[in-house]
Scaffold this motif. Structure first.
Motif, short mmCIF file in Angstrom:
data_model
loop_
_atom_site.label_atom_id
_atom_site.label_comp_id
_atom_site.label_asym_id
_atom_site.label_seq_id
_atom_site.Cartn_x
_atom_site.Cartn_y
_atom_site.Cartn_z
N ARG A 79 36.99 -11.86 100.05
CA ARG A 79 36.73 -11.64 98.63
C ARG A 79 35.49 -10.77 98.51
O ARG A 79 34.51 -11.04 99.20
N PRO A 80 35.51 -9.78 97.61
CA PRO A 80 34.25 -9.09 97.35
C PRO A 80 33.30 -10.07 96.64
O PRO A 80 33.76 -11.04 96.03
N LEU A 81 32.01 -9.81 96.75
CA LEU A 81 31.04 -10.66 96.04
C LEU A 81 30.43 -9.87 94.90
O LEU A 81 29.75 -8.87 95.11
N ASP A 82 30.67 -10.33 93.66
CA ASP A 82 30.19 -9.60 92.49
C ASP A 82 29.00 -10.26 91.82
O ASP A 82 28.21 -9.61 91.16
N ALA A 83 28.89 -11.57 92.00
CA ALA A 83 27.73 -12.27 91.43
C ALA A 83 27.44 -13.51 92.26
O ALA A 83 28.36 -14.16 92.78
N LEU A 84 26.15 -13.80 92.40
CA LEU A 84 25.72 -15.01 93.11
C LEU A 84 24.78 -15.76 92.17
O LEU A 84 23.83 -15.19 91.65
N VAL A 85 25.08 -17.04 91.96
CA VAL A 85 24.25 -17.86 91.08
C VAL A 85 23.59 -18.98 91.90
O VAL A 85 24.27 -19.87 92.41
N CYS A 86 22.27 -18.91 92.03
CA CYS A 86 21.51 -19.93 92.76
C CYS A 86 21.13 -21.01 91.76
O CYS A 86 20.17 -20.86 91.00
N ASN A 87 21.92 -22.06 91.71
CA ASN A 87 21.77 -23.08 90.68
C ASN A 87 21.41 -24.46 91.22
O ASN A 87 20.72 -25.22 90.56
N ALA A 88 21.89 -24.79 92.42
CA ALA A 88 21.70 -26.16 92.93
C ALA A 88 20.22 -26.52 93.01
O ALA A 88 19.37 -25.65 93.20
N ALA A 89 19.92 -27.80 92.83
CA ALA A 89 18.53 -28.24 92.97
C ALA A 89 18.46 -29.74 93.19
O ALA A 89 19.35 -30.47 92.74
N VAL A 90 17.43 -30.16 93.90
CA VAL A 90 17.12 -31.59 93.95
C VAL A 90 15.77 -31.80 93.28
O VAL A 90 14.88 -30.95 93.33
N TYR A 91 15.66 -32.97 92.66
CA TYR A 91 14.47 -33.33 91.89
C TYR A 91 14.17 -34.78 92.24
O TYR A 91 15.02 -35.65 91.99
N LEU A 92 13.04 -35.06 92.85
CA LEU A 92 12.74 -36.41 93.33
C LEU A 92 11.42 -36.91 92.75
O LEU A 92 10.45 -37.13 93.47
N PRO A 93 11.39 -37.12 91.41
CA PRO A 93 10.11 -37.40 90.76
C PRO A 93 9.51 -38.76 91.10
O PRO A 93 8.31 -38.93 90.98
N THR A 94 10.34 -39.72 91.53
CA THR A 94 9.76 -41.04 91.78
C THR A 94 9.60 -41.34 93.27
O THR A 94 9.18 -42.43 93.64
N ALA A 95 9.93 -40.36 94.13
CA ALA A 95 9.81 -40.60 95.57
C ALA A 95 8.34 -40.80 95.96
O ALA A 95 7.49 -40.04 95.54
N LYS A 96 8.08 -41.85 96.73
CA LYS A 96 6.71 -42.09 97.18
C LYS A 96 6.41 -41.24 98.41
O LYS A 96 5.29 -40.82 98.63
N ASP A 97 7.44 -41.07 99.24
CA ASP A 97 7.27 -40.30 100.46
C ASP A 97 8.22 -39.12 100.46
O ASP A 97 9.31 -39.19 99.88
N PRO A 98 7.82 -38.06 101.13
CA PRO A 98 8.70 -36.89 101.19
C PRO A 98 9.94 -37.11 102.04
O PRO A 98 9.92 -37.92 102.96
N SER A 99 11.03 -36.41 101.72
CA SER A 99 12.20 -36.33 102.61
C SER A 99 12.24 -34.90 103.12
O SER A 99 11.58 -34.02 102.56
N TYR A 100 13.07 -34.69 104.15
CA TYR A 100 13.05 -33.38 104.80
C TYR A 100 14.44 -32.81 105.02
O TYR A 100 15.42 -33.55 105.14
N THR A 101 14.51 -31.48 105.09
CA THR A 101 15.77 -30.80 105.40
C THR A 101 16.05 -30.91 106.90
O THR A 101 15.21 -31.41 107.66
N ALA A 102 17.21 -30.40 107.30
CA ALA A 102 17.58 -30.45 108.72
C ALA A 102 16.52 -29.79 109.60
O ALA A 102 16.25 -30.23 110.72
N GLU A 103 15.90 -28.73 109.09
CA GLU A 103 14.88 -28.02 109.89
C GLU A 103 13.48 -28.59 109.68
O GLU A 103 12.51 -28.06 110.22
N GLY A 104 13.37 -29.66 108.88
CA GLY A 104 12.09 -30.33 108.73
C GLY A 104 11.18 -29.80 107.64
O GLY A 104 9.96 -29.98 107.71
N PHE A 105 11.75 -29.16 106.62
CA PHE A 105 10.93 -28.75 105.47
C PHE A 105 11.08 -29.76 104.36
O PHE A 105 12.17 -30.31 104.15
#
Ligand code: NDP
Length: 323
Positions: A79-105
């Motif tokens: 498929r050709p790519l005509d538009a890309l929308v970066c919309n996804a997000a996580v929001y963790l306002p009550t987390a006491k400790d951080p969580s991390y991505t697979a690469e550790g960010f």
């Protein structure tokens, strides 16, 4: 031909409403880039998107391997790519400790900013190659007062001025890898604060959009833009919040700050930024008046500082393995 748009996080909230709005025009095929395949399929069915108008492809933005795999799968779909929308997000306002991505960010900045940064860099050539009349890369932003946009005709400071404020500082935490081991999990090097990490990630989103514009607008003809769709108090984004907040926030937004928009209305706004021939200007941040007419908003010093944008770009490039 139909336009082809990738929407990240199209399994709920704004992303789903946008997929629906674009599909309903009959002019778009939507690639729903989602981490939960089944949820995305069910979501598409639940809002009545025609089977022929969408494809679900697996994408977990909290893993660079998954992002590369997604890009590979998309490219093999022919498929050709005509538009890309970066919309996804996580929001963790009550987390006491951080969580991390697979690469550790740290998870919020890792997903919302670094994941989308890698994704859009890897897909830039595909967008560039598209022969569509107006190809676009859209990154969803945040409320102006949250990130400090100075001018706003529909100022809604009550909704936005809730501390903590975004602040990237000198980027020492980001440069250190946001890993909570030998660096802070926060971009500015401070103590972990989930609400602030989310806002910081959104400032990075806005800076990235502007840096894309500066670096690639002329060469590629792509429209780079961001937007604040309004406060959509009903989406899953607030699922991590305390129950009382979740109960009171929608009526608060609706009756007191009047910044509330329905998911449907917000989806129409984002769909407009993707496809409206009048909104082709690049490097801009769209907002809407109460009567739902769009206007170009201005960004605050931090969210429009070209030097900071360049630094965020360069550090991010290293973190995602592109430099
Ligand atoms: P939702 O929580 O409803 O949607 C977020 C989407 O992101 C979900 O589809 C979720 O997937 C997906 N997602 C989260 N983590 C990942 C990941 N690691 N990989 C892939 N997808 C992921 O929130 P909204 O619809 O409200 O948020 C959409 C955008 O709108 C965000 O960028 C947000 O910052 C922005 N925004 C929202 C406002 C509001 O008032 N709600 C105001 C201003 C901006 P899953 O379904 O699997 O959980």
């Amino acid at each position: 031909r139909k336009g082809n748009v990738i929407i990240t996080g199209a399994s709920s909230g704004l992303g789903l409403a946008t997929a629906k709005a674009l599909a309903d025009t009959g002019k778009w095929h939507i690639v729903m880039a989602c981490r939960n395949f089944l949820k995305a399929e069910r979501a598409a069915k639940s809002v009545g998107i025609d089977r022929e108008n969408y494809t679900v492809m697996h994408l977990d933005l909290a893993s660079f391997d998954s992002i590369r795999q997604f890009v590979d799968t998309f490219q093999h779909s022919d498929r050709p790519l005509d538009a890309l929308v970066c919309n996804a997000a996580v929001y963790l306002p009550t987390a006491k400790d951080p969580s991390y991505t697979a690469e550790g960010f740290e998870l919020s900045v890792g997903t919302n900013h670094l994941g989308h940064f890698l994704l859009s860099r890897l897909l830039l050539d595909d967008l560039k190659k598209s022969d569509y009349p107006s190809k676009r890369l859209i990154i969803v932003g945040l409320h102006h007062s949250e990130i400090g946009i100075i001018c706003s005709r529909n100022t809604n400071t009550l909704a936005g001025n809730v501390p903590p404020k975004a602040n990237l500082g000198d980027l020492r935490g980001l440069a250190g890898g946001l890993n909570g081991l030998n660096s802070s999990p926060m971009i500015d090097g401070g103590e972990f604060d989930g609400a602030k990490a989310y806002k910081d990630s959104k400032v990075c989103n806005m800076l990235t959009m502007q840096e894309f514009h500066r670096r690639y607008r002329e060469e590629t003809g792509i429209t780079f833009a961001s937007l604040y769709p309004g406060c959509i108090a009903t989406t899953g984004l607030f699922r991590e919040h305390i129950p009382l907040f979740r109960l009171l926030f929608p009526p608060f937004q609706k009756y007191i700050t009047k910044g509330y928009v329905s998911e449907e209305e917000a989806g129409k706004r984002l769909a407009q930024v993707v496809s409206d021939p009048n909104l082709i200007k690049s490097g801009v941040y769209w907002s809407w008046n109460k009567n739902s007419s769009s206007f170009e908003n201005q960004l605050s010093e931090e969210a429009s500082d070209p030097e900071k944008a360049r630094k965020v770009w360069e550090v991010s490039e290293k973190l995602v393995g592109l430099a």
